[in-house]
Design a protein around this motif. Structure first.
Motif, PDB file in Angstrom:
ATOM      1  N   ILE A 138       3.313   2.170   5.998  1.00 12.60           N
ATOM      2  CA  ILE A 138       3.180   1.287   4.843  1.00 12.60           C
ATOM      3  C   ILE A 138       2.335   1.952   3.766  1.00 12.60           C
ATOM      4  O   ILE A 138       2.663   1.902   2.574  1.00 12.60           O
ATOM      5  N   GLY A 139       1.246   2.604   4.178  1.00 10.42           N
ATOM      6  CA  GLY A 139       0.401   3.309   3.208  1.00 10.42           C
ATOM      7  C   GLY A 139       1.161   4.391   2.473  1.00 10.42           C
ATOM      8  O   GLY A 139       1.029   4.541   1.249  1.00 10.42           O
ATOM      9  N   ALA A 140       1.960   5.171   3.194  1.00 12.42           N
ATOM     10  CA  ALA A 140       2.737   6.238   2.564  1.00 12.42           C
ATOM     11  C   ALA A 140       3.740   5.672   1.559  1.00 12.42           C
ATOM     12  O   ALA A 140       3.930   6.227   0.471  1.00 12.42           O
ATOM     13  N   LEU A 141       4.390   4.573   1.915  1.00 10.84           N
ATOM     14  CA  LEU A 141       5.352   3.942   1.005  1.00 10.84           C
ATOM     15  C   LEU A 141       4.657   3.405  -0.244  1.00 10.84           C
ATOM     16  O   LEU A 141       5.190   3.490  -1.360  1.00 10.84           O
ATOM     17  N   LEU A 142       3.454   2.862  -0.067  1.00 10.66           N
ATOM     18  CA  LEU A 142       2.700   2.358  -1.225  1.00 10.66           C
ATOM     19  C   LEU A 142       2.256   3.503  -2.127  1.00 10.66           C
ATOM     20  O   LEU A 142       2.272   3.378  -3.360  1.00 10.66           O
ATOM     21  N   ILE A 143       1.841   4.619  -1.537  1.00  7.58           N
ATOM     22  CA  ILE A 143       1.489   5.793  -2.341  1.00  7.58           C
ATOM     23  C   ILE A 143       2.702   6.269  -3.131  1.00  7.58           C
ATOM     24  O   ILE A 143       2.601   6.582  -4.323  1.00  7.58           O
ATOM     25  N   MET A 209      -5.910   3.711   1.245  1.00  3.71           N
ATOM     26  CA  MET A 209      -6.764   3.066   2.234  1.00  3.71           C
ATOM     27  C   MET A 209      -6.011   2.844   3.536  1.00  3.71           C
ATOM     28  O   MET A 209      -6.538   3.096   4.631  1.00  3.71           O
ATOM     29  N   SER A 210      -4.767   2.413   3.443  1.00  4.13           N
ATOM     30  CA  SER A 210      -3.977   2.158   4.640  1.00  4.13           C
ATOM     31  C   SER A 210      -3.657   3.449   5.383  1.00  4.13           C
ATOM     32  O   SER A 210      -3.675   3.486   6.622  1.00  4.13           O
ATOM     33  N   SER A 211      -3.381   4.507   4.646  1.00  4.12           N
ATOM     34  CA  SER A 211      -3.100   5.797   5.279  1.00  4.12           C
ATOM     35  C   SER A 211      -4.340   6.356   5.968  1.00  4.12           C
ATOM     36  O   SER A 211      -4.267   6.863   7.093  1.00  4.12           O
ATOM     37  N   ILE A 253       0.172  12.364  12.672  1.00  6.03           N
ATOM     38  CA  ILE A 253       1.374  11.722  12.127  1.00  6.03           C
ATOM     39  C   ILE A 253       1.024  10.918  10.883  1.00  6.03           C
ATOM     40  O   ILE A 253       1.772  10.920   9.892  1.00  6.03           O
ATOM     41  N   SER A 254      -0.119  10.238  10.897  1.00  3.69           N
ATOM     42  CA  SER A 254      -0.545   9.445   9.744  1.00  3.69           C
ATOM     43  C   SER A 254      -0.745  10.333   8.513  1.00  3.69           C
ATOM     44  O   SER A 254      -0.330   9.980   7.404  1.00  3.69           O
ATOM     45  N   VAL A 255      -1.391  11.483   8.705  1.00  5.87           N
ATOM     46  CA  VAL A 255      -1.611  12.406   7.587  1.00  5.87           C
ATOM     47  C   VAL A 255      -0.280  12.943   7.071  1.00  5.87           C
ATOM     48  O   VAL A 255      -0.078  13.089   5.850  1.00  5.87           O
ATOM     49  N   LEU A 256       0.642  13.228   7.974  1.00  8.67           N
ATOM     50  CA  LEU A 256       1.965  13.708   7.563  1.00  8.67           C
ATOM     51  C   LEU A 256       2.717  12.636   6.775  1.00  8.67           C
ATOM     52  O   LEU A 256       3.403  12.945   5.791  1.00  8.67           O
ATOM     53  N   PHE A 257       2.612  11.389   7.193  1.00  8.42           N
ATOM     54  CA  PHE A 257       3.209  10.287   6.438  1.00  8.42           C
ATOM     55  C   PHE A 257       2.655  10.262   5.006  1.00  8.42           C
ATOM     56  O   PHE A 257       3.403  10.119   4.041  1.00  8.42           O
ATOM     57  N   MET A 258       1.338  10.378   4.891  1.00 12.66           N
ATOM     58  CA  MET A 258       0.698  10.333   3.578  1.00 12.66           C
ATOM     59  C   MET A 258       1.179  11.489   2.702  1.00 12.66           C
ATOM     60  O   MET A 258       1.504  11.304   1.525  1.00 12.66           O
ATOM     61  N   ALA A 259       1.236  12.705   3.275  1.00 11.05           N
ATOM     62  CA  ALA A 259       1.711  13.863   2.522  1.00 11.05           C
ATOM     63  C   ALA A 259       3.157  13.673   2.073  1.00 11.05           C
ATOM     64  O   ALA A 259       3.528  14.016   0.939  1.00 11.05           O
ATOM     65  N   ALA A 260       3.975  13.097   2.960  1.00  9.11           N
ATOM     66  CA  ALA A 260       5.374  12.846   2.609  1.00  9.11           C
ATOM     67  C   ALA A 260       5.481  11.849   1.471  1.00  9.11           C
ATOM     68  O   ALA A 260       6.325  11.993   0.574  1.00  9.11           O
ATOM     69  N   GLY A 261       4.626  10.820   1.477  1.00  9.40           N
ATOM     70  CA  GLY A 261       4.640   9.845   0.392  1.00  9.40           C
ATOM     71  C   GLY A 261       4.290  10.476  -0.946  1.00  9.40           C
ATOM     72  O   GLY A 261       4.907  10.159  -1.976  1.00  9.40           O
TER      73      GLY A 261
END
Length: 287
Positions: A138-143, A209-211, A253-261
């Motif tokens: 969700i954090g990545a999508l919001l970013i 914040m979510s990421s 995985i969380s950091v990778l999600f954030m980078a992808a966003g």
């Protein structure tokens, strides 16, 4: 965040129908705008001032959140947003429980202990990591959406549906209700300021914040405080491995999600501030 004591319970479907009606009502317009935005550009050149400012804001948010998270007393300034991402965390548990044959009894939020999702059934191998990974996704999508005003408007509508479901599942305590109502109020207020331009910075902050919540919380629970009642420790007890190992895996995985966003946002939204404001005037205008 230690989830899921097993409780029996049932719930009505009226909130889901209401949420579905909201999505259907704005669906065609959302899809049309999203297609036009994604078709505009797909390279990774940081060309516009808007993109540069957005990246700078993300970097500032990362530093500020990292500092505030670890400074005693001052860290309470993050409380409203921490409660929101705890809600995302528990929403991840709840949704995956429903998708794997379980039923949600209630969700409760607590600024000291985190949150807990009471459910019956569901597949633990999916529901346990879904809290951290769900909030990170969700954090990545919001970013991603925070790079553009119209995308942020779309994100705020989806957030409203998530908040509706969380409030429905939530235990009717004042803290859960107040947190969600304040979040909805903040999003609504931003819609009416300069064609919703501030909305994207609020969406960005909640996304960062979510990421980061997953990373910091796992670090707090498993590395710094050695807490043994986390999602990772329960997962390790059931499926093998160590809680520290699973915590590190989920953090990566969380950091990778954030980078992808971030990368997706750069590729999809090259518009300038002026272009974004003009697009916003034509998408559910408020002024």
């Amino acid at each position: 965040m230690a989830p899921v004591p097993v409780l029996d319970g049932s719930f009505t479907e009226h909130p889901i129908r209401s949420a579905t009606a909201v999505v259907i009502a704005v669906g065609p317009e959302v899809v049309g705008h999203t297609r036009r935005l994604l078709a505009s550009r797909r390279d990774l050149t940081v060309a516009s001032d808007a993109q540069k400012v957005t990246l700078g804001v993300i970097a500032a948010y990362v530093v500020v959140i990292a500092i505030l998270w670890n400074v005693p007393y001052v860290r309470w300034s993050l409380w409203p947003f921490k409660m929101l991402v705890i809600a995302f965390h528990e929403f991840g548990h709840a949704v995956t429980a429903c998708c794997t044959g379980g039923h949600v009894k209630s969700i409760s939020l607590d600024p000291h202990e985190g949150g807990v999702t009471h459910m019956v059934g569901g597949k633990g191998a999916i529901t346990l990591p879904a809290g951290y990974l769900g909030s990170s996704l969700i954090g990545a999508l919001l970013i991603f959406c925070g790079f553009n005003i119209v995308a942020s408007k779309i994100a705020s509508l989806i957030l409203a549906v998530c908040f509706l479901l969380t409030l429905w599942w939530g235990k009717k305590d004042w803290l859960t209700i107040l947190t969600i109502l304040l979040a909805v109020g903040l999003l609504v207020a931003c819609w009416f300021i300069v064609h919703a331009e501030p909305l994207r910075f609020v969406v960005l902050f909640i996304g960062v914040m979510s990421s980061l919540y997953s990373v910091w919380d796992i670090c707090d629970d498993l590395i710094l405080r050695k807490v043994n009642s986390s999602d990772a420790s329960v997962f390790a007890q059931r499926y093998g491995g160590s809680s520290q190992c699973w915590g590190v895996v989920w953090s990566i995985i969380s950091v990778l999600f954030m980078a992808a966003g971030i990368i997706a946002g750069i590729a999809a939204f090259p518009q300038s501030f002026a272009q974004q404001e003009e697009d916003s005037k034509n998408f559910l205008p408020t002024r």
